[in-house]
Design a protein around this motif. Structure first.
Motif, PDB file in Angstrom:
ATOM      1  N   VAL A  63       2.391   3.447  -4.595  1.00  0.00           N
ATOM      2  CA  VAL A  63       2.637   2.024  -4.822  1.00  0.00           C
ATOM      3  C   VAL A  63       4.121   1.698  -4.690  1.00  0.00           C
ATOM      4  O   VAL A  63       4.498   0.712  -4.047  1.00  0.00           O
ATOM      5  N   PHE A  64       4.974   2.527  -5.271  1.00  0.00           N
ATOM      6  CA  PHE A  64       6.399   2.232  -5.302  1.00  0.00           C
ATOM      7  C   PHE A  64       7.045   2.338  -3.917  1.00  0.00           C
ATOM      8  O   PHE A  64       7.784   1.444  -3.493  1.00  0.00           O
ATOM      9  N   VAL A  65       6.798   3.435  -3.211  1.00  0.00           N
ATOM     10  CA  VAL A  65       7.464   3.634  -1.925  1.00  0.00           C
ATOM     11  C   VAL A  65       6.988   2.608  -0.902  1.00  0.00           C
ATOM     12  O   VAL A  65       7.792   2.051  -0.135  1.00  0.00           O
ATOM     13  N   SER A  66       5.698   2.322  -0.882  1.00  0.00           N
ATOM     14  CA  SER A  66       5.198   1.312   0.055  1.00  0.00           C
ATOM     15  C   SER A  66       5.740  -0.074  -0.284  1.00  0.00           C
ATOM     16  O   SER A  66       6.062  -0.864   0.615  1.00  0.00           O
ATOM     17  N   SER A  67       5.870  -0.375  -1.576  1.00  0.00           N
ATOM     18  CA  SER A  67       6.417  -1.671  -1.973  1.00  0.00           C
ATOM     19  C   SER A  67       7.893  -1.782  -1.635  1.00  0.00           C
ATOM     20  O   SER A  67       8.378  -2.845  -1.223  1.00  0.00           O
ATOM     21  N   GLN A  68       8.625  -0.677  -1.780  1.00  0.00           N
ATOM     22  CA  GLN A  68      10.036  -0.688  -1.416  1.00  0.00           C
ATOM     23  C   GLN A  68      10.200  -0.984   0.067  1.00  0.00           C
ATOM     24  O   GLN A  68      11.061  -1.786   0.467  1.00  0.00           O
TER      25      GLN A  68
END
Length: 295
Positions: free
Chosen positions: A126-131
């Motif tokens: 979730v975090f890396v794709s959102s970044q």
């Protein structure tokens, strides 16, 4: 910590005009006796490890020691990049990244257990794709990890984060709730919306059993991480849209404790029930260990 429930955490945020990450950074510093700058740097190191694991899983397509899993993250990412995935490119990337980290874990690579090794792919996915999608600097994601940590702290102290104790709802479910609540904060939502995201996410995973084939954190654990990342995105969007959890999130956590305690031992990481005891599951066990049931 100054809070033991999500309602207390929300109230602290509202009284102080703070975010969940603000509260967690301050409390973590006070509890460890370290400066806020130092605890922030430590969390930044964890985020770098998460991001590295995503890259390794995608680039290397690692096979697990058992040979049962590996390469699915690359397949999903190629599908997402080369066509029109039903999920949309952003959600498909989150799913691929979650699979990637879980495959690194299965191949004995370095990951951050958030909250456990069995659910290690959801938050990085979730975090890396959102970044990538929103162009955030690392500091935004590091603060998000503190928000996720605050949520995980409440869940761990009021229910379970261990599959052996509460089934997969405790591992994958908790990670989904942590990722969803943190994403709401990172996207500018209120603490109240973040807390609702946790409840929405957890309700969707209540009763999920832990049934690892051959006792390994591979089947069905890895694909559950991929699905979990997508669920976290959905829960965050619902909360940001104004959807509320009709059952307060703290009560949902209590239900997770109740359901996990009532779950048969066969469905709590023993590999004695569920998918592990299907004909194929038993065959895999025998091929790996020589005798069925001898892990």
């Amino acid at each position: 910590m100054r809070f033991s429930s999500l309602s207390q955490l929300k109230r602290l945020c509202e009284e102080e005009g703070s975010s969940m990450s603000d509260v967690m950074i301050a409390d973590q510093a006070a509890e460890t006796g370290q400066s806020e700058e130092k605890v922030f740097r430590q969390m930044a190191d964890y985020y770098r490890i998460m991001r590295e694991a995503v890259g390794k899983g995608l680039m290397e397509g690692r096979k697990s020691r058992s040979g049962l899993t590996g390469g699915d993250a690359r397949r999903v990412k190629l599908h997402a990049d080369g066509g029109e995935p039903s999920l949309g490119a952003d959600a498909a990337s989150a799913m691929a990244y979650a699979l990637a980290v879980s495959e690194v874990n299965a191949s004995m690579g370095r990951i951050v257990a958030t909250p456990t090794a069995g659910s290690c792919g959801i938050i990085p996915g979730v975090f890396v794709s959102s970044q990538e999608r929103f162009g955030w600097e690392d500091d935004v994601l590091v603060r998000g990890l503190f928000a996720a940590g605050a949520i995980g702290y409440v869940i761990a102290n009021n229910s379970f984060v261990s599959g052996a104790e509460g089934g997969c709802q405790a591992e994958v479910g908790s990670a989904i709730g942590m990722a969803a609540g943190a994403l709401v904060e990172m996207r500018g939502g209120t603490p109240e919306q973040a807390v609702h995201a946790v409840g929405l996410a957890l309700k969707n995973s209540l009763g999920l059993i832990c049934d690892p084939v051959a006792g390994l954190v591979e089947i069905p654990c890895i694909v559950r991480n991929g699905f979990g990342a997508v669920t976290a995105l959905a829960a965050a969007d619902m909360a940001l849209a104004g959807v509320a959890s009709a059952i307060p999130s703290d009560e949902v956590i209590e239900v997770m404790l109740e359901v996990g305690a009532a779950m048969p031992a066969e469905h709590r990481e023993t590999a004695k029930g569920g998918l592990a005891r299907t004909p194929t599951g038993r065959r895999i066990m025998k091929e790996l260990y020589g005798e069925e049931g001898q892990a």
